[in-house]
Motif scaffolding. Structure first.
Motif, PDB file in Angstrom:
ATOM      1  N   ARG A   2      48.807 -21.418 -56.859  1.00  0.00           N
ATOM      2  CA  ARG A   2      49.801 -20.200 -57.543  1.00  0.00           C
ATOM      3  C   ARG A   2      49.823 -20.488 -58.862  1.00  0.00           C
ATOM      4  O   ARG A   2      50.803 -22.029 -59.118  1.00  0.00           O
ATOM      5  N   GLU A  34      48.696 -25.854 -53.106  1.00  0.00           N
ATOM      6  CA  GLU A  34      48.954 -25.274 -51.815  1.00  0.00           C
ATOM      7  C   GLU A  34      48.271 -26.273 -51.232  1.00  0.00           C
ATOM      8  O   GLU A  34      46.811 -27.306 -51.589  1.00  0.00           O
ATOM      9  N   ASP A  37      43.517 -26.224 -51.241  1.00  0.00           N
ATOM     10  CA  ASP A  37      43.915 -25.901 -53.113  1.00  0.00           C
ATOM     11  C   ASP A  37      41.975 -26.718 -53.243  1.00  0.00           C
ATOM     12  O   ASP A  37      42.090 -27.971 -52.878  1.00  0.00           O
ATOM     13  N   ASP A  41      39.393 -23.301 -56.408  1.00  0.00           N
ATOM     14  CA  ASP A  41      40.981 -22.662 -56.725  1.00  0.00           C
ATOM     15  C   ASP A  41      41.007 -22.631 -58.485  1.00  0.00           C
ATOM     16  O   ASP A  41      40.791 -21.905 -59.329  1.00  0.00           O
ATOM     17  N   LEU A  81      56.842 -23.008 -56.892  1.00  0.00           N
ATOM     18  CA  LEU A  81      56.045 -21.888 -56.444  1.00  0.00           C
ATOM     19  C   LEU A  81      55.985 -21.384 -55.101  1.00  0.00           C
ATOM     20  O   LEU A  81      55.786 -20.330 -54.654  1.00  0.00           O
ATOM     21  N   TYR A  82      56.076 -22.764 -54.590  1.00  0.00           N
ATOM     22  CA  TYR A  82      56.015 -22.414 -53.133  1.00  0.00           C
ATOM     23  C   TYR A  82      57.490 -22.580 -52.068  1.00  0.00           C
ATOM     24  O   TYR A  82      56.484 -23.182 -51.146  1.00  0.00           O
ATOM     25  N   THR A 143      52.834 -13.262 -62.406  1.00  0.00           N
ATOM     26  CA  THR A 143      52.266 -14.215 -61.690  1.00  0.00           C
ATOM     27  C   THR A 143      50.750 -14.188 -61.143  1.00  0.00           C
ATOM     28  O   THR A 143      50.761 -13.345 -60.816  1.00  0.00           O
ATOM     29  N   ASP A 145      47.818 -16.018 -58.000  1.00  0.00           N
ATOM     30  CA  ASP A 145      47.553 -16.905 -56.597  1.00  0.00           C
ATOM     31  C   ASP A 145      46.295 -16.726 -56.325  1.00  0.00           C
ATOM     32  O   ASP A 145      45.544 -15.206 -56.535  1.00  0.00           O
ATOM     33  N   SER A 146      45.651 -17.809 -56.399  1.00  0.00           N
ATOM     34  CA  SER A 146      44.155 -17.489 -55.847  1.00  0.00           C
ATOM     35  C   SER A 146      43.906 -17.414 -54.444  1.00  0.00           C
ATOM     36  O   SER A 146      42.989 -16.589 -54.654  1.00  0.00           O
ATOM     37  N   ARG A 147      44.917 -17.496 -53.308  1.00  0.00           N
ATOM     38  CA  ARG A 147      44.594 -17.249 -52.657  1.00  0.00           C
ATOM     39  C   ARG A 147      44.695 -15.325 -51.898  1.00  0.00           C
ATOM     40  O   ARG A 147      43.897 -15.357 -50.923  1.00  0.00           O
ATOM     41  N   SER A 148      45.517 -14.920 -53.382  1.00  0.00           N
ATOM     42  CA  SER A 148      45.688 -13.581 -53.427  1.00  0.00           C
ATOM     43  C   SER A 148      45.402 -12.875 -55.026  1.00  0.00           C
ATOM     44  O   SER A 148      45.974 -12.545 -54.859  1.00  0.00           O
TER      45      SER A 148
END
Length: 150
Positions: A2, A34, A37, A41, A81-82, A143, A145-148
């Protein structure tokens, strides 16, 4: 992974009042990692940051990337950030990768940014208590996020 990306006129990071990283016009990138990752990512995020068209062209339209304007990048690791604030008033950091995982990821991330940018990327000091100063340009703050990937 993120990140918070801020288009800046200038930015710097200090540790114990000593400036350890400083840039002119470009991007300040706050990066958090996270558990889980991996290289994919990092690659996706680096590509997104380097190609994102958030700098103005001759007509004043956001149509240029940091590469196209020969901008600088200052990258700062930021596990906060997490943060999870779902329960109670004290943030939980359970989603953030531990330092022994996130430290090497941050180093790889910076290396990939530098290679793609074609010049050194300034940084803070991983794990240190840092003071970040910036003049946000626009302001433009995103912002990612590699997951979103939205």
């Amino acid at each position: 992974m993120r990140v918070v990306v801020q288009r800046v006129i200038e930015a710097s990071v200090a540790v114990d009042r000593d400036i350890v990283g400083k840039i002119g016009a470009g991007l300040l990138v706050l990066a958090g990692f996270e558990a889980g990752d991996e290289e994919a990512d990092l690659d996706w995020m680096v590509g997104k940051i380097l190609r994102m068209r958030i700098f103005s062209d001759e007509q004043g339209v956001m149509n240029c990337s940091v590469q196209e304007v020969a901008g600088d990048i200052l990258a700062v690791s930021q596990f906060t950030l997490y943060a999870s604030v779902k329960k109670g008033n004290r943030p939980s950091w359970n989603k953030a990768a531990r330092g022994d995982v996130s430290g090497p990821l941050f180093e790889k991330f910076v290396g990939k940014l530098s290679a793609g940018l074609g010049k050194s990327v300034e940084t803070g000091i991983f794990g240190a208590n840092m003071q970040v100063s910036l003049i946000n340009d626009g302001p433009v703050t995103l912002t990612i996020d590699s997951r979103s990937p939205e």
